[in-house]
Design a protein around this motif. Structure first.
Motif, PDB file in Angstrom:
ATOM      1  N   TYR A   1       3.905   8.224  29.052  1.00 52.93           N
ATOM      2  CA  TYR A   1       2.714   9.028  29.328  1.00 52.93           C
ATOM      3  C   TYR A   1       2.469   9.252  30.823  1.00 52.93           C
ATOM      4  O   TYR A   1       2.186  10.387  31.235  1.00 52.93           O
ATOM      5  CB  TYR A   1       1.494   8.384  28.669  1.00 52.93           C
ATOM      6  CG  TYR A   1       0.192   9.071  28.986  1.00 52.93           C
ATOM      7  CD1 TYR A   1      -0.146  10.279  28.385  1.00 52.93           C
ATOM      8  CD2 TYR A   1      -0.706   8.507  29.898  1.00 52.93           C
ATOM      9  CE1 TYR A   1      -1.346  10.915  28.675  1.00 52.93           C
ATOM     10  CE2 TYR A   1      -1.903   9.140  30.196  1.00 52.93           C
ATOM     11  CZ  TYR A   1      -2.210  10.329  29.581  1.00 52.93           C
ATOM     12  OH  TYR A   1      -3.393  10.949  29.879  1.00 52.93           O
TER      13      TYR A   1
ATOM     14  N   VAL B   1       2.219  13.057  32.617  1.00 56.73           N
ATOM     15  CA  VAL B   1       1.069  13.539  33.382  1.00 56.73           C
ATOM     16  C   VAL B   1       1.486  13.955  34.784  1.00 56.73           C
ATOM     17  O   VAL B   1       1.025  14.976  35.305  1.00 56.73           O
ATOM     18  CB  VAL B   1      -0.028  12.456  33.428  1.00 56.73           C
ATOM     19  CG1 VAL B   1      -1.153  12.851  34.379  1.00 56.73           C
ATOM     20  CG2 VAL B   1      -0.587  12.216  32.031  1.00 56.73           C
TER      21      VAL B   1
ATOM     22  N   LEU C   1      -2.682  16.905  33.757  1.00 52.94           N
ATOM     23  CA  LEU C   1      -3.503  16.396  32.657  1.00 52.94           C
ATOM     24  C   LEU C   1      -3.798  17.454  31.604  1.00 52.94           C
ATOM     25  O   LEU C   1      -3.662  17.212  30.406  1.00 52.94           O
ATOM     26  CB  LEU C   1      -4.814  15.830  33.215  1.00 52.94           C
ATOM     27  CG  LEU C   1      -4.782  14.377  33.693  1.00 52.94           C
ATOM     28  CD1 LEU C   1      -6.073  14.035  34.414  1.00 52.94           C
ATOM     29  CD2 LEU C   1      -4.578  13.443  32.518  1.00 52.94           C
TER      30      LEU C   1
ATOM     31  N   THR D   1      -0.658  18.403  29.612  1.00 53.89           N
ATOM     32  CA  THR D   1      -0.295  17.307  28.710  1.00 53.89           C
ATOM     33  C   THR D   1      -1.233  17.261  27.522  1.00 53.89           C
ATOM     34  O   THR D   1      -0.808  17.072  26.375  1.00 53.89           O
ATOM     35  CB  THR D   1      -0.337  15.967  29.469  1.00 53.89           C
ATOM     36  OG1 THR D   1       0.540  16.034  30.603  1.00 53.89           O
ATOM     37  CG2 THR D   1       0.085  14.820  28.566  1.00 53.89           C
ATOM     38  N   TRP D   2      -2.526  17.447  27.789  1.00 49.43           N
ATOM     39  CA  TRP D   2      -3.527  17.444  26.719  1.00 49.43           C
ATOM     40  C   TRP D   2      -3.206  18.523  25.679  1.00 49.43           C
ATOM     41  O   TRP D   2      -3.175  18.264  24.472  1.00 49.43           O
ATOM     42  CB  TRP D   2      -4.899  17.669  27.346  1.00 49.43           C
ATOM     43  CG  TRP D   2      -6.024  17.908  26.389  1.00 49.43           C
ATOM     44  CD1 TRP D   2      -6.406  19.118  25.873  1.00 49.43           C
ATOM     45  CD2 TRP D   2      -6.925  16.949  25.835  1.00 49.43           C
ATOM     46  NE1 TRP D   2      -7.489  18.975  25.040  1.00 49.43           N
ATOM     47  CE2 TRP D   2      -7.830  17.643  25.004  1.00 49.43           C
ATOM     48  CE3 TRP D   2      -7.073  15.584  25.969  1.00 49.43           C
ATOM     49  CZ2 TRP D   2      -8.861  17.010  24.322  1.00 49.43           C
ATOM     50  CZ3 TRP D   2      -8.092  14.951  25.281  1.00 49.43           C
ATOM     51  CH2 TRP D   2      -8.963  15.644  24.478  1.00 49.43           C
TER      52      TRP D   2
ATOM     53  N   THR E   1      -3.101   8.786  23.249  1.00 44.55           N
ATOM     54  CA  THR E   1      -3.328   8.777  24.693  1.00 44.55           C
ATOM     55  C   THR E   1      -4.443   9.730  25.107  1.00 44.55           C
ATOM     56  O   THR E   1      -4.760   9.832  26.294  1.00 44.55           O
ATOM     57  CB  THR E   1      -2.041   9.171  25.436  1.00 44.55           C
ATOM     58  OG1 THR E   1      -1.603  10.456  24.952  1.00 44.55           O
ATOM     59  CG2 THR E   1      -0.943   8.154  25.197  1.00 44.55           C
ATOM     60  N   GLY E   2      -5.044  10.432  24.156  1.00 37.76           N
ATOM     61  CA  GLY E   2      -6.096  11.378  24.497  1.00 37.76           C
ATOM     62  C   GLY E   2      -7.310  10.733  25.134  1.00 37.76           C
ATOM     63  O   GLY E   2      -7.996  11.353  25.958  1.00 37.76           O
TER      64      GLY E   2
ATOM     65  N   SER F   1      -6.617  10.495  28.746  1.00 36.35           N
ATOM     66  CA  SER F   1      -6.695  11.824  29.359  1.00 36.35           C
ATOM     67  C   SER F   1      -8.142  12.241  29.573  1.00 36.35           C
ATOM     68  O   SER F   1      -8.494  12.800  30.619  1.00 36.35           O
ATOM     69  CB  SER F   1      -5.982  12.850  28.477  1.00 36.35           C
ATOM     70  OG  SER F   1      -4.600  12.573  28.372  1.00 36.35           O
ATOM     71  N   CYS F   2      -9.011  11.972  28.577  1.00 36.31           N
ATOM     72  CA  CYS F   2     -10.430  12.314  28.716  1.00 36.31           C
ATOM     73  C   CYS F   2     -11.050  11.596  29.907  1.00 36.31           C
ATOM     74  O   CYS F   2     -11.771  12.201  30.712  1.00 36.31           O
ATOM     75  CB  CYS F   2     -11.186  11.951  27.440  1.00 36.31           C
ATOM     76  SG  CYS F   2     -10.828  13.000  26.023  1.00 36.31           S
TER      77      CYS F   2
ATOM     78  N   ASP G   1      -5.379  17.433  37.927  1.00 35.63           N
ATOM     79  CA  ASP G   1      -3.990  17.027  37.792  1.00 35.63           C
ATOM     80  C   ASP G   1      -3.674  15.882  38.732  1.00 35.63           C
ATOM     81  O   ASP G   1      -3.991  15.933  39.925  1.00 35.63           O
ATOM     82  CB  ASP G   1      -3.043  18.189  38.115  1.00 35.63           C
ATOM     83  CG  ASP G   1      -3.015  19.217  36.999  1.00 35.63           C
ATOM     84  OD1 ASP G   1      -3.610  18.923  35.948  1.00 35.63           O
ATOM     85  OD2 ASP G   1      -2.412  20.282  37.189  1.00 35.63           O
TER      86      ASP G   1
END
Length: 502
Positions: free
Chosen positions: A322, A326, A331, A334-335, A385-386, A389-390, A479
């Motif tokens: 992950y 990224v 980000l 990837t999301w 992994t969200g 990311s959030c 990012d």
């Protein structure tokens, strides 16, 4: 890896690096492991009920058609209780200190979880789950204590919290496996679900004993101490508290903060939590539909093992791959790229099971088993992994706003509240949708199928793909690639004490 200036696995390196410990480094590492164990115990206690909740409701006399609604109800009772008590436990941390508060909440949570082992009716179980939520400040207090240990020494806590987050993520996937395997093991005079609850209570009591024996009690910093430690924080402003209790603070001047972008990010985080928990709630209910109702009729142990398989792929992906994705994609990209295949997977899973069973495959045939395991692992891989990311998107946004130090605490409080509301609503909603779908299938004029809950989760996912493109401002680019790579290298490799990074 320790000598690699672009180290792809800084978390493993950080824990393995120390050769000559300073007293501070040794103490911080101990506090990190205490927080990791608290997260592990809490995650196991929360998620062990997932595989057998539907069977437990049936054993309590609930009709099969409305079982999903009652399953969602007990999950939501816990989430609502926890949401209501968040501010209380934050106040306790600021009044009594984290060590005393954490020891108390762990003991109370252990007692309420143990009491669930003897519940034999739906009202009793729902009430105890609500009380469990009220007693539960474990994650917030353990992370607040860890943050204060680091900030009192002026040490960066990024990698420590990455380990804490990883341990909790592992527990939330290992918990269903534990509950599925232990459900049905008979204890004299107790129901079939007693052993998972009792084991969870013992783990929480062990965490309380560990906190009592080994956790340091760091005092709450005054405004003057915060200002002396961080000159950017003026007296009266709140110090940033990204992972712990929400501090009181105010953002920048009126109209100076981009509240639209903040609101979009919070809605995205809440919707992602709703989808992830919705899957974890709906999948066991769907997989346990009896063969007499054209379901696959899996046991709790079989359902639990699919969650264990999901954790086996999520944790290595989170640590090893992950960060590289990224850095390469950014980000937002990837999301979106993780969500696009999930949009196909979520509504396809229940239809795939139905098609295989209709084609004559047995419920335990290799095709049905493979489809369940592949779907569960892919879902966890794409969306597990969200949450990171959030948080990264939110913190990158806050860093570019006026008075970022005080806004960090405010935004974190909003994030916790938004995700808590989503976790309170999602179980009941998914349970009601599953029940509606099953009822509609048995009706000659029904429009819906048992896939209804999965379809709604997919529609929420469609919003999560579109939101970054259509709702976020054009100039919003959270990012990691935009940050200096030299600064990252210094942060990761600049200390010979592993977690101790000045």
């Amino acid at each position: 890896a320790l000598n690699n200036s672009i180290n792809p696995i800084p978390l493993l390196a950080a824990m393995a690096a120390p050769k000559h410990d300073s007293p501070d480094a040794h103490e911080l590492r101990r506090q990190t492991w205490i927080a990791c164990y608290c997260g592990l115990a809490e995650g196991l206690a929360t998620t062990q009920i997932f595989p057998f909740a539907a069977r437990m409701m049936s054993s309590m006399g609930v009709s099969d058609v409305v079982v999903p609604v009652y399953v969602g109800g007990i999950y939501s009772a816990n989430a609502v209780g926890q949401l209501l008590a968040t501010r209380f436990w934050a106040s306790c941390a600021n009044t009594w200190g984290c060590r005393q508060s954490l020891r108390l909440t762990l003991m109370l949570t252990a007692i309420s979880v143990g009491a669930c082992a003897g519940a034999r009716s739906v009202p009793a179980m729902t009430t105890l789950m609500f009380v469990r939520g009220l007693c539960n400040g474990n994650i917030m207090l353990s992370r607040t204590a860890l943050r204060r240990s680091f900030t009192s020494r002026g040490v960066d806590d990024t990698e420590a919290f990455a380990w804490v987050a990883t341990s909790h993520a592992a527990a939330t996937l290992a918990g269903p496996s534990m509950g599925g395997v232990l459900y049905g093991v008979s204890l004299i005079g107790l129901p079939a679900w007693a052993l998972p609850f009792l084991l969870s209570a013992l783990l929480l009591l062990a965490a309380s004993a560990l906190v009592t024996a080994k956790q340091e009690d760091t005092p709450v910093e005054s405004a003057a101490q915060q200002s002396a430690r961080d000159p950017e924080i003026a007296p009266g402003e709140a110090a940033p508290s990204s992972y712990g209790a929400v501090d009181q603070g105010s953002a920048g001047g009126e109209g100076s903060v981009d509240y639209w972008t903040l609101g979009v990010l919070l809605v995205m985080a809440a919707a992602h939590s709703a989808v992830f928990l919705g899957w974890e709630v709906t999948y066991p209910v769907f997989a346990s539909i009896p063969t007499s109702s054209a379901g696959q009729g899996w046991s709790t142990a079989e359902i639990g093992f699919t969650f264990a398989a999901a954790s086996s792929v999520l944790i290595p992906f989170s640590i090893l791959l992950y960060p590289g994705l990224v850095r390469s994609w950014g980000l937002l990209t990837t999301w979106i790229r993780c969500w696009l295949p999930a949009l196909v997977l979520i509504p396809s899973f229940p239809r795939g099971v139905s098609l295989l069973l209709a084609a004559g495959w047995a419920e335990h045939s290799w095709a049905v088993v493979a489809w369940n395991y592949i779907s569960q692992m892919m879902f966890s891989l794409l969306l597990g992994t969200g949450f990171m990311s959030c948080q990264l998107m939110l913190f990158d946004f806050v860093a570019g706003q006026p008075k970022a130090a005080s806004l960090t605490a405010l935004a974190t409080g909003y994030l916790v509240t938004a995700q808590g509301l989503a976790r309170g609503i999602a179980p009941v909603l998914c349970g009601a949708l599953t029940s509606t779908g099953l009822s509609s299938e048995s009706s000659t004029t029904g429009w819906f199928s048992r896939s209804l809950a999965f379809d709604v989760l997919g529609m929420i996912g469609l919003f999560l793909c579109a939101a970054p493109v259509w709702l976020l401002p054009t100039g919003f680019v959270p990012d990691c690639r935009t940050r200096s790579s030299e600064t990252r290298t210094v942060q990761i490799s600049g200390s010979s004490h592993g977690l101790l990074k000045k």
